[in-house]
Write a protein that holds these residues in place. Sequence first.
Motif, PDB file in Angstrom:
ATOM      1  N   SER A  57       0.753  -1.083   0.028  1.00 50.39           N
ATOM      2  CA  SER A  57      -0.067   0.066   0.126  1.00 50.39           C
ATOM      3  C   SER A  57       0.958   1.316  -0.033  1.00 50.39           C
ATOM      4  N   LEU A  58       0.342   2.191  -0.525  1.00 49.19           N
ATOM      5  CA  LEU A  58       1.054   3.546  -0.528  1.00 49.19           C
ATOM      6  C   LEU A  58      -0.019   4.725  -1.056  1.00 49.19           C
ATOM      7  N   ARG A  59       0.690   5.880  -0.561  1.00 44.64           N
ATOM      8  CA  ARG A  59      -0.073   7.175  -0.920  1.00 44.64           C
ATOM      9  C   ARG A  59       0.627   7.609  -2.143  1.00 44.64           C
ATOM     10  N   ILE A  60      -0.148   7.901  -3.191  1.00 42.90           N
ATOM     11  CA  ILE A  60       0.306   8.755  -4.562  1.00 42.90           C
ATOM     12  C   ILE A  60      -0.794   9.706  -4.769  1.00 42.90           C
ATOM     13  N   GLY A  61      -0.430  10.846  -4.794  1.00 41.95           N
ATOM     14  CA  GLY A  61      -1.337  12.074  -5.102  1.00 41.95           C
ATOM     15  C   GLY A  61      -2.535  12.131  -4.285  1.00 41.95           C
ATOM     16  N   PRO A  62      -3.602  11.944  -4.718  1.00 41.61           N
ATOM     17  CA  PRO A  62      -5.096  12.075  -4.303  1.00 41.61           C
ATOM     18  C   PRO A  62      -5.311  10.747  -3.692  1.00 41.61           C
ATOM     19  N   ILE A  63      -4.743   9.657  -4.133  1.00 43.17           N
ATOM     20  CA  ILE A  63      -5.226   8.166  -3.723  1.00 43.17           C
ATOM     21  C   ILE A  63      -4.526   7.522  -2.798  1.00 43.17           C
ATOM     22  N   GLN A  64      -5.020   6.692  -1.781  1.00 43.07           N
ATOM     23  CA  GLN A  64      -4.476   5.444  -0.944  1.00 43.07           C
ATOM     24  C   GLN A  64      -4.506   4.178  -1.647  1.00 43.07           C
ATOM     25  N   LEU A  65      -3.591   3.910  -2.199  1.00 44.29           N
ATOM     26  CA  LEU A  65      -3.735   2.389  -3.064  1.00 44.29           C
ATOM     27  C   LEU A  65      -3.425   1.270  -2.217  1.00 44.29           C
ATOM     28  N   SER A  66      -4.074   0.312  -2.165  1.00 45.94           N
ATOM     29  CA  SER A  66      -3.801  -0.878  -1.604  1.00 45.94           C
ATOM     30  C   SER A  66      -3.855  -1.956  -2.730  1.00 45.94           C
ATOM     31  N   SER A 103      -8.222 -10.716   6.436  1.00 44.75           N
ATOM     32  CA  SER A 103      -8.182  -9.357   5.857  1.00 44.75           C
ATOM     33  C   SER A 103      -6.991  -8.468   5.770  1.00 44.75           C
ATOM     34  N   ASP A 104      -5.966  -8.942   6.228  1.00 40.32           N
ATOM     35  CA  ASP A 104      -4.632  -8.403   6.427  1.00 40.32           C
ATOM     36  C   ASP A 104      -4.267  -8.138   5.012  1.00 40.32           C
ATOM     37  N   THR A 105      -3.509  -6.925   4.716  1.00 43.27           N
ATOM     38  CA  THR A 105      -2.625  -6.495   3.862  1.00 43.27           C
ATOM     39  C   THR A 105      -1.521  -7.546   4.070  1.00 43.27           C
ATOM     40  N   LEU A 121      11.023  -2.555  14.530  1.00 42.72           N
ATOM     41  CA  LEU A 121       9.625  -2.432  15.307  1.00 42.72           C
ATOM     42  C   LEU A 121       8.812  -1.051  14.973  1.00 42.72           C
ATOM     43  N   GLN A 122       9.764  -0.011  15.203  1.00 40.86           N
ATOM     44  CA  GLN A 122       9.069   1.281  14.870  1.00 40.86           C
ATOM     45  C   GLN A 122       8.737   1.596  13.625  1.00 40.86           C
ATOM     46  N   ALA A 123       9.630   0.984  12.357  1.00 46.56           N
ATOM     47  CA  ALA A 123       8.994   0.960  11.162  1.00 46.56           C
ATOM     48  C   ALA A 123       7.922   0.248  10.876  1.00 46.56           C
ATOM     49  N   ALA A 124       7.624  -0.884  11.319  1.00 44.15           N
ATOM     50  CA  ALA A 124       6.489  -1.751  11.197  1.00 44.15           C
ATOM     51  C   ALA A 124       5.413  -0.912  11.828  1.00 44.15           C
ATOM     52  N   GLY A 125       5.450  -0.640  12.959  1.00 45.66           N
ATOM     53  CA  GLY A 125       4.380   0.400  13.496  1.00 45.66           C
ATOM     54  C   GLY A 125       3.875   1.412  12.504  1.00 45.66           C
ATOM     55  N   ARG A 126       4.577   1.971  11.749  1.00 41.55           N
ATOM     56  CA  ARG A 126       4.303   3.019  11.030  1.00 41.55           C
ATOM     57  C   ARG A 126       3.555   2.393   9.658  1.00 41.55           C
ATOM     58  N   LEU A 127       4.046   1.181   9.241  1.00 38.60           N
ATOM     59  CA  LEU A 127       3.529   0.614   7.888  1.00 38.60           C
ATOM     60  C   LEU A 127       2.198  -0.121   8.035  1.00 38.60           C
ATOM     61  N   THR A 128       2.005  -0.706   9.341  1.00 36.23           N
ATOM     62  CA  THR A 128       0.505  -1.626   9.385  1.00 36.23           C
ATOM     63  C   THR A 128      -0.386  -0.654   9.210  1.00 36.23           C
ATOM     64  N   ASN A 129      -1.431  -1.040   8.802  1.00 37.25           N
ATOM     65  CA  ASN A 129      -2.743  -0.512   8.658  1.00 37.25           C
ATOM     66  C   ASN A 129      -3.824  -1.004   9.806  1.00 37.25           C
ATOM     67  N   ASP A 130      -3.389  -1.949  10.651  1.00 39.28           N
ATOM     68  CA  ASP A 130      -4.269  -2.366  11.719  1.00 39.28           C
ATOM     69  C   ASP A 130      -3.830  -1.575  13.037  1.00 39.28           C
ATOM     70  N   LEU A 131      -4.913  -1.115  13.459  1.00 37.34           N
ATOM     71  CA  LEU A 131      -4.878  -0.134  14.762  1.00 37.34           C
ATOM     72  C   LEU A 131      -4.244  -1.091  15.928  1.00 37.34           C
ATOM     73  N   VAL A 178      14.766   5.796  -4.335  1.00 34.68           N
ATOM     74  CA  VAL A 178      13.754   6.798  -4.113  1.00 34.68           C
ATOM     75  C   VAL A 178      12.806   6.360  -3.241  1.00 34.68           C
ATOM     76  N   PRO A 179      12.480   7.100  -2.055  1.00 35.37           N
ATOM     77  CA  PRO A 179      11.644   6.810  -0.998  1.00 35.37           C
ATOM     78  C   PRO A 179      10.289   6.493  -1.589  1.00 35.37           C
ATOM     79  N   VAL A 180       9.884   5.628  -1.056  1.00 29.00           N
ATOM     80  CA  VAL A 180       8.112   5.265  -1.474  1.00 29.00           C
ATOM     81  C   VAL A 180       7.238   5.559  -0.276  1.00 29.00           C
ATOM     82  N   PRO A 181       6.343   6.489  -0.367  1.00 30.01           N
ATOM     83  CA  PRO A 181       5.568   6.643   0.818  1.00 30.01           C
ATOM     84  C   PRO A 181       4.459   5.543   1.086  1.00 30.01           C
ATOM     85  N   GLY A 182       5.291   4.637   1.504  1.00 30.62           N
ATOM     86  CA  GLY A 182       4.302   3.494   1.721  1.00 30.62           C
ATOM     87  C   GLY A 182       4.973   2.121   1.684  1.00 30.62           C
TER      88      GLY A 182
END
Length: 434
Positions: free
Chosen positions: A62-71, A106-108, A184-194, A260-264
């Motif tokens: 998953s990543l953010r690109i422009g106006p969309i949140q793509l999964s 249902s997890d990514t 662990l810190q990076a995984a906490g930023r990446l996961t979509n599950d609260l 190039v960093p990917v926002p996701g």
Amino acid sequence: MQPIVLTEWRAASPETMPELAGLDLGDIRTRQLADALAQSEKLRVLELRQGLRIETTSFVGSLRIGPIQLSIQPKLQGLPLLNLLRYAYDLRHLELFSLQEQEVQSDTFQDLLCLQLAAEAEELLSRGLHRRYERRHEPLTSPRGRIDFMQLAGRAGTAQSSLPCIHHPRLQDTLINQVLLAGLQAAGRLTNDLALRIHLRRLAALLGDTVTSLRLSAKTMEQVRRQSDRLTATYEPALAIIELLVEAQGTALESGERSVPVPGFLFDMNRFFQALISRFLHDFLPTFTVRDEYRLRDMLAYVPGHNPQRRQAPTPRPDFLVQDGSRTVAMLDTKYRDLWAETLPRDMLYQLAIYGLSQEPVGQATILYPTVNSTAIEAWIEVRDPLLRNRRALVILRPIDMLKLEQTISASRTAGGRRAAQRYATWLAVGIYP
């Protein structure tokens, strides 16, 4: 942000997905990111008059690109994918912190990695983190180790309540624990599950009491790998997951260029599929020799005197070469694309045709591809002489039922299951059941 959900190797446009109508990438930085993703063949996002067109490849996440949140989700999801992931990267089958594995459906893909990393970190914390003796020079009010008389002599005439000491405390603040904390810190930023994000942050806070944080990079991972030994063997699964997380957050324009960093998070399922098949063939083909990424040397060569820029000749390299003694019995290449449901790209066919033509008198090369369709069967393509019409090589498209593969691996713990796995591996390699 407009949420968009696709599977791998799919295309969506305003005609097929109205949510994309009227959207554009916006600023120049987003367009540069889209160009970098397209150039690295991870994802194509095109601006049309009607809106955006998205074309996915073998990368999921998953990543953010422009106006969309793509999964981008893999076709095979949930527990079967988690089990195959564990097998491919030799991860331990650990309990997933108060979550039932049936709830993983249902997890990514990145959630599965983060979930496994949390379980690995919990296991390490419960067993006790790796400690190492560190040399310290510091003044102590309660002396230990040995007194540094040279430094003591240098401050003669001053009254202080401490003595300069050289000692070697056994600390948890080692590089491998710092990498675990950063993972662990990076995984906490990446996961979509609260719930998973909260759990990862709690583990990171617990670890952060005695360990300092650092910035993850490929250089850091290489350094921690060099320092690993038998005392840190229990960290191997966690390090494997952290490496995947690091690599999936950047894209290189060309070999050797800066990432190039990917926002996701974008993970190449080709890599996972090749690692999975590699381990399966090595585990269950005891009577054959399996060579990974075998180089077909001297097959292609520049003609002497006709290489003005003195470039190195390309070397074809199939994913697997299967040998019976010194005799080559199979040349295999893995392609993460469901060729039962999708068309065969010409570049894949031409590559396998080269592998087939490298053998005499009539060569054969096989594409192993994943599918979730249990009715999929082999397809054969002849490479013919255009004039005589006789066969010069044969390209075989061999499907791998991913659900059957997962069931075969899970059942291989018994003697009967292992024999069944060996038969299936033999069929994957040479096309026959022993």
